[in-house]
Design an enzyme around this catalytic site. Structure first.
Site, PDB file in Angstrom:
ATOM      1  N   HIS A 138      -8.170  -3.320  14.865  1.00 17.75           N
ATOM      2  CA  HIS A 138      -8.228  -2.470  16.063  1.00 17.75           C
ATOM      3  C   HIS A 138      -8.427  -3.326  17.298  1.00 17.75           C
ATOM      4  O   HIS A 138      -9.547  -3.743  17.590  1.00 17.75           O
ATOM      5  CB  HIS A 138      -9.338  -1.422  15.931  1.00 17.75           C
ATOM      6  CG  HIS A 138      -9.073  -0.475  14.814  1.00 17.75           C
ATOM      7  ND1 HIS A 138      -8.225   0.603  14.948  1.00 17.75           N
ATOM      8  CD2 HIS A 138      -9.481  -0.486  13.526  1.00 17.75           C
ATOM      9  CE1 HIS A 138      -8.140   1.228  13.788  1.00 17.75           C
ATOM     10  NE2 HIS A 138      -8.883   0.586  12.903  1.00 17.75           N
ATOM     11  N   GLU A 366      -9.128  -8.319  27.352  1.00 22.09           N
ATOM     12  CA  GLU A 366      -9.533  -7.304  28.349  1.00 22.09           C
ATOM     13  C   GLU A 366      -8.399  -6.310  28.588  1.00 22.09           C
ATOM     14  O   GLU A 366      -8.204  -5.835  29.712  1.00 22.09           O
ATOM     15  CB  GLU A 366      -9.913  -7.966  29.683  1.00 22.09           C
ATOM     16  CG  GLU A 366     -10.935  -9.046  29.590  1.00 22.09           C
ATOM     17  CD  GLU A 366     -12.345  -8.516  29.415  1.00 22.09           C
ATOM     18  OE1 GLU A 366     -12.514  -7.282  29.468  1.00 22.09           O
ATOM     19  OE2 GLU A 366     -13.234  -9.323  29.192  1.00 22.09           O
ATOM     20  N   THR A 368      -4.204  -5.759  27.121  1.00 23.89           N
ATOM     21  CA  THR A 368      -3.010  -6.597  27.303  1.00 23.89           C
ATOM     22  C   THR A 368      -2.249  -6.186  28.567  1.00 23.89           C
ATOM     23  O   THR A 368      -2.432  -5.091  29.104  1.00 23.89           O
ATOM     24  CB  THR A 368      -2.042  -6.479  26.101  1.00 23.89           C
ATOM     25  OG1 THR A 368      -1.464  -5.169  26.120  1.00 23.89           O
ATOM     26  CG2 THR A 368      -2.751  -6.710  24.765  1.00 23.89           C
ATOM     27  N   PHE A 386       0.473   5.516  25.412  1.00 23.41           N
ATOM     28  CA  PHE A 386      -0.053   4.665  24.342  1.00 23.41           C
ATOM     29  C   PHE A 386      -0.735   5.460  23.248  1.00 23.41           C
ATOM     30  O   PHE A 386      -1.239   4.901  22.298  1.00 23.41           O
ATOM     31  CB  PHE A 386      -0.995   3.596  24.905  1.00 23.41           C
ATOM     32  CG  PHE A 386      -1.975   4.091  25.927  1.00 23.41           C
ATOM     33  CD1 PHE A 386      -1.682   3.984  27.274  1.00 23.41           C
ATOM     34  CD2 PHE A 386      -3.164   4.675  25.542  1.00 23.41           C
ATOM     35  CE1 PHE A 386      -2.576   4.452  28.231  1.00 23.41           C
ATOM     36  CE2 PHE A 386      -4.066   5.136  26.495  1.00 23.41           C
ATOM     37  CZ  PHE A 386      -3.761   5.031  27.844  1.00 23.41           C
TER      38      PHE A 386
HETATM   39  P1  FAD Z   1      -2.575  -5.555  19.406  1.00 27.53           P
HETATM   40  O1  FAD Z   1      -3.436  -4.452  19.859  1.00 27.53           O
HETATM   41  O2  FAD Z   1      -2.279  -5.716  17.957  1.00 27.53           O
HETATM   42  O3  FAD Z   1      -1.303  -5.654  20.264  1.00 27.53           O
HETATM   43  C1  FAD Z   1      -0.185  -6.485  19.924  1.00 27.53           C
HETATM   44  C2  FAD Z   1       0.942  -6.173  20.913  1.00 27.53           C
HETATM   45  O4  FAD Z   1       1.310  -4.789  20.814  1.00 27.53           O
HETATM   46  C3  FAD Z   1       0.534  -6.400  22.363  1.00 27.53           C
HETATM   47  O5  FAD Z   1       1.619  -6.926  23.072  1.00 27.53           O
HETATM   48  C4  FAD Z   1       0.230  -5.006  22.879  1.00 27.53           C
HETATM   49  O6  FAD Z   1       0.446  -4.875  24.285  1.00 27.53           O
HETATM   50  C5  FAD Z   1       1.244  -4.176  22.087  1.00 27.53           C
HETATM   51  N1  FAD Z   1       0.815  -2.791  21.946  1.00 27.53           N
HETATM   52  C6  FAD Z   1      -0.258  -2.308  21.260  1.00 27.53           C
HETATM   53  N2  FAD Z   1      -0.310  -0.972  21.377  1.00 27.53           N
HETATM   54  C7  FAD Z   1       0.741  -0.610  22.129  1.00 27.53           C
HETATM   55  C8  FAD Z   1       1.228   0.646  22.618  1.00 27.53           C
HETATM   56  N3  FAD Z   1       0.601   1.801  22.377  1.00 27.53           N
HETATM   57  N4  FAD Z   1       2.354   0.644  23.362  1.00 27.53           N
HETATM   58  C9  FAD Z   1       2.983  -0.519  23.660  1.00 27.53           C
HETATM   59  N5  FAD Z   1       2.584  -1.714  23.233  1.00 27.53           N
HETATM   60  C10 FAD Z   1       1.469  -1.757  22.493  1.00 27.53           C
HETATM   61  N6  FAD Z   1     -12.450  -8.773  22.145  1.00 27.53           N
HETATM   62  C11 FAD Z   1     -13.772  -8.406  22.229  1.00 27.53           C
HETATM   63  O7  FAD Z   1     -14.145  -7.296  21.828  1.00 27.53           O
HETATM   64  N7  FAD Z   1     -14.700  -9.274  22.728  1.00 27.53           N
HETATM   65  C12 FAD Z   1     -14.354 -10.511  23.178  1.00 27.53           C
HETATM   66  O8  FAD Z   1     -15.223 -11.261  23.634  1.00 27.53           O
HETATM   67  C13 FAD Z   1     -12.989 -10.924  23.094  1.00 27.53           C
HETATM   68  N8  FAD Z   1     -12.624 -12.194  23.446  1.00 27.53           N
HETATM   69  C14 FAD Z   1     -11.333 -12.616  23.210  1.00 27.53           C
HETATM   70  C15 FAD Z   1     -10.997 -13.960  23.414  1.00 27.53           C
HETATM   71  C16 FAD Z   1      -9.705 -14.413  23.155  1.00 27.53           C
HETATM   72  C17 FAD Z   1      -9.380 -15.865  23.317  1.00 27.53           C
HETATM   73  C18 FAD Z   1      -8.716 -13.498  22.738  1.00 27.53           C
HETATM   74  C19 FAD Z   1      -7.313 -13.958  22.493  1.00 27.53           C
HETATM   75  C20 FAD Z   1      -9.039 -12.169  22.519  1.00 27.53           C
HETATM   76  C21 FAD Z   1     -10.343 -11.705  22.749  1.00 27.53           C
HETATM   77  N9  FAD Z   1     -10.720 -10.387  22.460  1.00 27.53           N
HETATM   78  C22 FAD Z   1     -12.045 -10.000  22.556  1.00 27.53           C
HETATM   79  C23 FAD Z   1      -9.761  -9.466  21.865  1.00 27.53           C
HETATM   80  C24 FAD Z   1      -8.769  -8.878  22.863  1.00 27.53           C
HETATM   81  O9  FAD Z   1      -9.412  -7.942  23.683  1.00 27.53           O
HETATM   82  C25 FAD Z   1      -7.611  -8.292  22.044  1.00 27.53           C
HETATM   83  O10 FAD Z   1      -6.878  -9.393  21.555  1.00 27.53           O
HETATM   84  C26 FAD Z   1      -6.722  -7.367  22.858  1.00 27.53           C
HETATM   85  O11 FAD Z   1      -7.378  -6.153  23.145  1.00 27.53           O
HETATM   86  C27 FAD Z   1      -5.402  -7.047  22.130  1.00 27.53           C
HETATM   87  O12 FAD Z   1      -5.636  -6.692  20.811  1.00 27.53           O
HETATM   88  P2  FAD Z   1      -4.811  -7.393  19.623  1.00 27.53           P
HETATM   89  O13 FAD Z   1      -4.873  -8.860  19.817  1.00 27.53           O
HETATM   90  O14 FAD Z   1      -5.320  -6.822  18.361  1.00 27.53           O
HETATM   91  O15 FAD Z   1      -3.319  -6.974  19.863  1.00 27.53           O
END
Ligand code: FAD
Length: 387
Positions: A138, A366, A368, A386
């Site tokens: 998630h 924060e 995407t 979304f």
């Molecule tokens: P996904 O949600 O799997 O998304 C993958 C792709 O699908 C993206 O391009 C997204 O835009 C797209 N997508 C998803 N849903 C839809 C939709 N409905 N319509 C169109 N496109 C969609 N999280 C924390 O809680 N605390 C932290 O301190 C924190 N630090 C981080 C530090 C780093 C270096 C990184 C890389 C991430 C960090 N995160 C943290 C997590 C970050 O918030 C998530 O990576 C981000 O919310 C995206 O989630 P995901 O990587 O699972 O991508």
């Protein structure tokens, strides 16, 4: 060199805000920049900066002084983020997490005892915090989170895991979002040393290499009831924290863009090809002119958003627009700057490639780039795409 404050935005700042900008910029120039390339190359977190940030006053600048915070306004906080991120996005990430995702929720949703217990130590950098919302399954859809708490004798049992958590491997406390027995999302404070709580490091990142990122693993962790954030109930509370952090990201991205732009202007004036400085070629000038234009637009957007934050009027979609626009702007500036530096642009003699790689995380965390676009789309049309 032409000033990067092309629209005299400094005139919009108070004397205190100007002083803050100068002091934090000096910190970045003197403390961060000379060492950060090495830490990034070694993928090592410069832990000593936690205490230094506390001394500088960049942890919890908007938190009232009675809890150890700075008692400052949001424009000041934004300017701090800008100047720290001029040094490196990893360092601004540490500041954002501590200020907006750990101190702010404790201040906003915590009990008086929790505020007294944690906030002064977080402000001084004696303790470091992290924020656990994202889970392996998630990310963009945190509403589906599976980590849960259930009542037990003497408190609550916490089970589940979090992924991609900034500061996790070094954090003393974690603000964790879990589902309670009523199915609602609840914020809790987890402390290092609690049995069943571990924070394995995530290795192999090509981005934010000087930031420590990890998992949070909870195996029947006993959480005393004093560690439940009483008013952090519902996903909205977690999303409010993110609004705060995204605001800082919108400013921080400007710092990266300024560093890349200023580097590119300097280099293009010194680098000769065809017996002329490359800055005399129209294609280089086009890049520089567009960089400065986009930086200026981003500065105005961030400043106005800061005023709205001060007045308590900033909306989630305004913050989404600023975060999305300014990070994309910084990426564009970093990519153009890298081209202007030619082969030198890929080396660690200049900050550009490091900044560019860092921004690949900043555009994802924060919320995407695309999710922020959809938040705006929902605001415009009333139809969230979304969900
Ligand atoms: P996904 O949600 O799997 O998304 C993958 C792709 O699908 C993206 O391009 C997204 O835009 C797209 N997508 C998803 N849903 C839809 C939709 N409905 N319509 C169109 N496109 C969609 N999280 C924390 O809680 N605390 C932290 O301190 C924190 N630090 C981080 C530090 C780093 C270096 C990184 C890389 C991430 C960090 N995160 C943290 C997590 C970050 O918030 C998530 O990576 C981000 O919310 C995206 O989630 P995901 O990587 O699972 O991508």
């Amino acid at each position: 060199m032409l000033t990067t404050d092309f629209f005299q935005i400094e005139e919009l700042l108070t004397p205190e805000q100007r002083l803050i900008t100068q002091v934090v910029k000096e910190f970045s120039d003197i403390e961060i920049k000379p060492v950060i390339e090495g830490y990034a190359q070694r993928a090592e977190f410069p832990q000593q900066f936690v205490k230094k940030f506390g001394e500088l006053g960049v942890f919890g600048p908007t938190i009232p002084k009675e809890y150890g915070g700075g008692g400052l306004d949001y424009v000041s906080y934004g300017l701090m983020c800008q100047e720290i991120e001029r040094g490196d996005s990893s360092m601004r990430s540490t500041v954002s997490v501590q200020s907006s995702l750990v101190m702010w929720p404790i201040y906003q949703f915590g009990s008086e005892e929790q505020k007294q217990k944690y906030l002064p130590g977080l402000a001084s950098g004696d303790i470091l915090g992290c924020f656990g919302l994202t889970e392996p399954d998630h990310g963009s859809d945190p509403g589906g989170l599976k980590t849960y708490i259930s009542k037990t004798q003497g408190g609550y049992l916490l089970n589940g895991s979090k992924m991609w958590i900034s500061n996790a491997p070094f954090a003393d406390i974690a603000i964790v979002w879990a589902r309670n027995e009523d199915g609602r999302v609840q914020g809790v404070i987890v402390e290092r040393g609690m049995e069943g709580f571990s924070t394995p490091t995530i290795h192999g990142k090509w981005s934010l290499r000087a930031s420590a990122t990890g998992e949070l693993v909870f195996d029947k962790v006993l959480i005393p009831k004093e560690n439940i954030l009483p008013d952090a109930l519902g996903l909205k509370a977690a999303l409010q924290c993110l609004d705060h952090a995204r605001y800082g990201v919108a400013w921080g991205a400007i710092g990266v863009a300024l560093d890349c732009y200023e580097t590119a202007v300097r280099y293009s004036g010194e680098r000769f090809q065809f017996n002329k400085p490359i800055s005399s070629f129209q294609l280089i000038q086009k890049k520089l002119a567009e960089m400065l234009t986009e930086i200026t637009k981003a500065q105005l957007l961030a400043w106005r958003l800061g005023i709205l934050m001060n007045e308590g009027r900033a909306t989630t979609s305004q913050i989404s627009m600023a975060k999305r626009n300014n990070v994309e702007m910084a990426l564009m500036v970093a990519r153009d700057a890298r081209q202007i530096l030619g082969a030198m642009g890929i080396t660690d003699s200049f900050p550009i490639m490091r900044h560019m790689m860092n921004l690949e995380s900043v555009t994802t965390y924060e919320g995407t780039h695309d999710i922020h676009l959809l938040i705006l789309g929902a605001e415009i049309t009333g139809n969230p795409a979304f969900k």
